[in-house]
Scaffold this active site. Structure first.
Site, PDB file in Angstrom:
ATOM      1  N   ARG A 203      60.545  34.405  39.546  1.00  8.37           N
ATOM      2  CA  ARG A 203      59.541  34.434  38.487  1.00  8.37           C
ATOM      3  C   ARG A 203      59.989  35.358  37.374  1.00  8.37           C
ATOM      4  O   ARG A 203      60.811  36.253  37.562  1.00  8.37           O
ATOM      5  CB  ARG A 203      58.193  34.879  39.034  1.00  8.37           C
ATOM      6  CG  ARG A 203      58.127  36.357  39.413  1.00  8.37           C
ATOM      7  CD  ARG A 203      56.825  36.716  40.089  1.00  8.37           C
ATOM      8  NE  ARG A 203      56.750  38.138  40.422  1.00  8.37           N
ATOM      9  CZ  ARG A 203      55.848  38.645  41.243  1.00  8.37           C
ATOM     10  NH1 ARG A 203      54.939  37.870  41.815  1.00  8.37           N
ATOM     11  NH2 ARG A 203      55.840  39.940  41.497  1.00  8.37           N
TER      12      ARG A 203
ATOM     13  N   LYS B  93      61.699  37.368  44.958  1.00  8.35           N
ATOM     14  CA  LYS B  93      61.102  37.827  46.213  1.00  8.35           C
ATOM     15  C   LYS B  93      61.763  37.048  47.348  1.00  8.35           C
ATOM     16  O   LYS B  93      61.801  35.818  47.333  1.00  8.35           O
ATOM     17  CB  LYS B  93      59.592  37.602  46.204  1.00  8.35           C
ATOM     18  CG  LYS B  93      58.887  38.321  45.062  1.00  8.35           C
ATOM     19  CD  LYS B  93      57.411  38.006  45.025  1.00  8.35           C
ATOM     20  CE  LYS B  93      56.658  38.800  46.055  1.00  8.35           C
ATOM     21  NZ  LYS B  93      55.183  38.637  45.913  1.00  8.35           N
TER      22      LYS B  93
ATOM     23  N   TYR C 193      46.249  37.319  34.933  1.00  6.98           N
ATOM     24  CA  TYR C 193      45.106  38.079  35.448  1.00  6.98           C
ATOM     25  C   TYR C 193      45.107  39.456  34.800  1.00  6.98           C
ATOM     26  O   TYR C 193      46.097  39.901  34.217  1.00  6.98           O
ATOM     27  CB  TYR C 193      45.155  38.212  36.978  1.00  6.98           C
ATOM     28  CG  TYR C 193      46.475  38.664  37.531  1.00  6.98           C
ATOM     29  CD1 TYR C 193      46.807  40.011  37.646  1.00  6.98           C
ATOM     30  CD2 TYR C 193      47.430  37.728  37.945  1.00  6.98           C
ATOM     31  CE1 TYR C 193      48.024  40.414  38.153  1.00  6.98           C
ATOM     32  CE2 TYR C 193      48.656  38.121  38.448  1.00  6.98           C
ATOM     33  CZ  TYR C 193      48.941  39.470  38.562  1.00  6.98           C
ATOM     34  OH  TYR C 193      50.156  39.874  39.061  1.00  6.98           O
TER      35      TYR C 193
ATOM     36  N   ARG D 175      44.623  43.391  35.784  1.00  6.24           N
ATOM     37  CA  ARG D 175      44.789  44.202  36.996  1.00  6.24           C
ATOM     38  C   ARG D 175      44.247  45.607  36.784  1.00  6.24           C
ATOM     39  O   ARG D 175      44.549  46.270  35.782  1.00  6.24           O
ATOM     40  CB  ARG D 175      46.259  44.269  37.401  1.00  6.24           C
ATOM     41  CG  ARG D 175      46.572  45.297  38.484  1.00  6.24           C
ATOM     42  CD  ARG D 175      47.929  45.064  39.112  1.00  6.24           C
ATOM     43  NE  ARG D 175      47.925  43.850  39.931  1.00  6.24           N
ATOM     44  CZ  ARG D 175      48.978  43.439  40.631  1.00  6.24           C
ATOM     45  NH1 ARG D 175      50.102  44.139  40.608  1.00  6.24           N
ATOM     46  NH2 ARG D 175      48.918  42.332  41.347  1.00  6.24           N
TER      47      ARG D 175
ATOM     48  N   LYS E 293      49.336  33.629  44.877  1.00  2.93           N
ATOM     49  CA  LYS E 293      48.904  33.006  43.619  1.00  2.93           C
ATOM     50  C   LYS E 293      49.799  31.818  43.276  1.00  2.93           C
ATOM     51  O   LYS E 293      49.316  30.786  42.785  1.00  2.93           O
ATOM     52  CB  LYS E 293      48.931  34.039  42.487  1.00  2.93           C
ATOM     53  CG  LYS E 293      48.081  35.284  42.741  1.00  2.93           C
ATOM     54  CD  LYS E 293      48.200  36.261  41.585  1.00  2.93           C
ATOM     55  CE  LYS E 293      47.392  37.522  41.814  1.00  2.93           C
ATOM     56  NZ  LYS E 293      48.021  38.405  42.839  1.00  2.93           N
TER      57      LYS E 293
END
Length: 823
Positions: A280, A297, A375, A377, A474
């Site tokens: 990402r 990841k 989003y 946070r 997500k």
């Protein structure tokens, strides 16, 4: 709980006269009867809804809106003034503590001074909590009454009144600024002017970092309360304390890449295969931000002895397209960084190695942007401490970034440019966005082996405010929702989206309210509302402009806070209600309302019958008693009828874990949509394959043993009984051998594919059929042997032979068969 009952049970006494007059508005929807009700005609027709009725109702609705909006604005200003006053007092006390000589005649502040300041801040925190609940309840009340109006009168007021609500948007106030300021002040007071200091971005500069994370869903009704509870234990993480808080500082956007033909990264992350990767690109703040983090990841299985790792490196936005396409070499990306000399050579070398690996995977696997997550946070942690960090992500949205259906969303760019951080992204069509209905709470811990989390964290995660959803992603949820035609393997939490995660309050936990405000009990008034509960408000979260690598630690203070105005702690089972996709009132779709269209008007009918009186009233009253009696009788019969019962669970354990409900658990069996499968996480280690192999060898051993019995009978027998028994044992041995081979191959395939199939772990029918086959073979052998032995001493009819002995010539002559024995 019905909304009317919820409204009355949640009212703050001091705010009572400022709430929406919900019952008055309901009564205003009822027109006069054409004729007066009589016992013969208890329910005559009502007059049609006229324009005059509409004007009267709208005027009443406008006055209620003015009342609520005015009070909300005044109360918000009051809280702002109180926070400013408390800030001056706290700064003055801290200044006296640091330099008492500069204040002539002033003594050094005592512990009592800090206790008074803490009590004052606690009261302000309770005010913020109450105002947030007041806003949410009133907004839900307006939504409910508008929906009831449109349904009963067929005069559609919703589109018109949406403009009036937007003109007085009392429900759109963002309490994040309050949270940030109160967090700083409360931390100063609780630490007596010595807050923990450190680098707010500690951990952010690491290339690799490991976390133990637990994830939870938070209903929008509980977001503000949850933030206020956490800030009493952990301060809000602020990266630039000198800068005034802005909403964009808390925005985080990520672009996830995958192969849109194979979806290999999606499947790998969903199935948790060894070495599964997620790639990402992430940035913090608005679209004008120039620094982009490229992240990878990697999932590691526990049996490998390694931990899952997230690695990342920064780069300029202008280089992203050339880097991902392979046109720009990795050394060129870090050329300027190496010349500036701000980073060590070792760190740049590590970044280059990571950048080469990611670039190779993107190019060779044909990875494209598929999904964006956005989003706000709010991060809670002590600066520079990495033991405990709590983050709350609100306004979570998943957005399509692909070009699969012919639409040029991102085009040849690495991200689409028609949106930024302007949530809720009204310009997007419904098929391009999924607005997640809940906030996501992440509790990240770094504790020593065997060490338990702080008690306040255990109390929080066991409370009614959160719903545990392990391994929620997500990226996985966004792909599964936005690409229904291409994704056929769904995550295990996907069916839970149709369930209301709100829970009844079974113990006192929440914000402690001083004694001046109390709740109004439901016993004070009779509820005439027959609608189901429907409350949904906007929840906004915040954090400072930073990175996701930051972690924090908790304080040792442990206190349970009692929430004032809490819902009644009745032990009801959780309601299963239809979840409507979240959207704003002014949008094309309805705002999510949790209610049913099939509403019962029995209580209204009973009240109407009471007014009419006569035989009709007694008949309705008798019907009410019969209903109640029937329900009680049914419950008693269920209680005394002998039947298997579930083990009763304690209402509340001593370890702080609350068991909700009445001792029973509601189980819903989810069925995947046609053509799709729900993936249940399965932990597969190498020993699972060895266990399957050992099971196969055990079956093989039995097959060889049974085959040996058959071979022994066949080689050493001389009659047809032995021959028949050998064939029976041979058939059983062959069946067992073939069955064990097929079962072994099937199990290995399912284990490799991580399919949740019960027969992988146990075999229900195989041993049973094996035992029955062996019993059958033994019985066949015994029966045939017994019957053959009888035929050996008689004729075909089983009758005995008679022998005569001629003593004269010493011969034996068979005389014949007779029915009796004759000498």
């Amino acid at each position: 709980m019905k909304f009317g009952e919820q409204l009355r049970s949640s009212m703050i006494k001091d705010y009572y006269w400022h709430y929406i007059a919900y019952d008055d508005l309901k009564d205003a929807l009822k027109t006069e009867y054409v004729t007066e009700p009589t016992p013969a005609n208890p329910k005559p027709d009502r007059k049609s809804w006229t324009e005059a009725d509409e004007r009267r109702f709208v005027a009443l609705l406008e006055s209620e809106l003015d009342k609520v909006a005015t009070f909300q604005a005044l109360k918000s200003k009051e809280i702002i003034q109180r926070i400013k006053a408390s800030e001056q007092e706290v700064n003055q006390v801290v200044a006296r503590l640091e330099n008492p000589a500069s204040f002539s005649g002033a003594e050094r502040p005592t512990d009592e001074d800090f206790m008074l300041l803490e009590a004052d801040l606690s009261d302000i925190i309770a005010d913020v909590h109450d105002l947030a609940k007041f806003t949410q309840l009133n907004y839900t009340g307006f939504q409910k009454i508008i929906k009831k109006h449109d349904k009963q009168t067929r005069w559609y007021l919703k589109p018109v009144f949406a403009a009036r609500l937007n003109a007085k948007p009392f429900f759109k106030d963002n309490y994040d600024a309050f949270v940030v300021k109160l967090s700083r002040l409360y931390d100063l007071v609780r630490t007596k002017g010595n807050p923990v200091k450190g680098d707010a971005s500690a951990g952010g500069g690491q290339q690799n970092f490991v976390r133990q994370t637990t994830k939870y869903w938070v209903h929008p009704d509980n977001i503000t309360e949850l933030k206020l509870i956490i800030l009493k234990h952990l301060p809000v993480l602020v990266f630039n304390p000198s800068k005034e808080f802005e909403e964009k500082d808390s925005a985080i956007s990520s672009i996830y890449y995958d192969n849109p033909e194979t979806w290999e990264l999606y499947k790998g992350r969903l199935q948790k295969t060894e070495g599964a990767e997620a790639i990402r690109l992430r940035w913090y703040g608005g679209m004008e931000v120039d620094q982009i983090f490229v992240e990878r990841k990697t999932h590691r299985e526990d049996w490998t002895g390694e931990k899952s790792v997230k690695a990342r490196f920064p780069m300029k936005e202008k280089h992203v397209n050339a880097y991902l396409s392979g046109d720009m070499t990795v050394p060129a990306v870090f050329e300027k960084m190496r010349k500036e000399g701000k980073k060590s050579e070792q760190q740049i070398a590590d970044w280059e190695a990571l950048a080469k690996e990611i670039q190779y995977r993107v190019v060779t696997r044909n990875l494209k942007p598929v999904c964006r997550t956005f989003y706000h946070r709010t991060a809670f942690q002590l600066p520079g401490d990495a033991r405990v960090r709590i983050s709350l992500d609100t306004e979570l949205s998943m957005i399509r970034e692909d070009n699969l259906d012919g639409r040029r969303r991102a085009g040849d760019n690495w991200r689409r440019m028609d949106i930024g951080i302007d949530w809720p992204f009204r310009q997007l069509p419904p098929e391009d966005i999924e607005r997640f209905p809940y906030a996501v709470l992440e509790v990240k811990l770094q504790t020593q082996a065997g060490q338990e989390p702080p008690q306040w964290i255990r109390d929080l995660t066991a409370s009614h405010l959160v719903e545990a959803v392990p391994k929620f992603s997500k990226f996985i949820h966004g792909c599964a929702t936005l690409f229904p035609d291409k994704i056929h393997l769904l995550p295990f939490w996907y069916p839970q989206m149709d369930i209301d995660i709100r829970k009844p309050v079974t113990r006192k936990y929440g914000i402690e309210r001083p004694t001046q405000s109390t709740s109004i009990s439901t016993s004070d008034m009779v509820d005439e509302d027959d609608d189901e509960t429907d409350d949904e408000i906007d929840g906004n979260g915040q954090t400072s402009n930073g990175n996701a690598a930051t972690q924090g630690v908790s304080h040792d203070t442990v206190t349970n806070y009692e929430r004032n105005g809490a819902l009644s702690a009745t032990r009801n089972e959780l309601d299963v209600e239809e979840r409507v996709a979240a959207d704003f009132l002014a949008g094309d779709e309805d705002y999510p309302l949790y209610d049913s269209d099939d509403e019962s008007d029995f209580s209204d009918a009973l009240e109407e019958a009471r007014r009419i009186g006569g035989f009709y009233y007694y008949r309705m009253l008798l019907s009410s008693y019969l209903r109640r009696t029937g329900h009680i009788t049914w419950e008693v019969l269920k209680a005394i009828t002998p039947r298997p019962r579930a083990t009763q669970m304690a209402d509340e354990g001593t370890n702080g874990i609350t068991i909700l409900g009445n001792g029973r658990r509601t189980v819903k069996r989810f069925i995947a949509p046609k053509g799709k499968r729900i993936h249940v996480p399965i932990r597969v280690e190498p020993k699972v394959y060895f266990a399957a192999e050992r099971t196969f060898l055990s079956w093989l051993e039995f097959s060889i043993l049974i085959g040996s019995i058959a071979a022994t009978l066949l080689n050493f027998g001389s009659d047809y009984v032995t021959f028949a028994s050998a064939w029976v044992f041979t058939i059983i041995a062959v069946i067992c051998l073939v069955y064990s081979v097929v079962l072994y191959v099937w199990r290995v395939d399912k284990i490799r594919k991580r399919r949740d199939v019960k027969r992988i772990y146990y075999e229900k029918w195989g041993p049973t059929f094996l035992c029955l086959g062996l019993v059958s073979a033994v019985l066949v052998n015994f029966i045939l042997r017994a019957k053959h032995g009888q035929l050996a001493s008689g004729d075909d009819q089983g009758r005995p032979h008679l022998f005569q002995v001629d003593m004269s010539n010493q011969t034996v002559e068979e005389v014949g068969n007779i029915r009796g024995l004759e000498l």
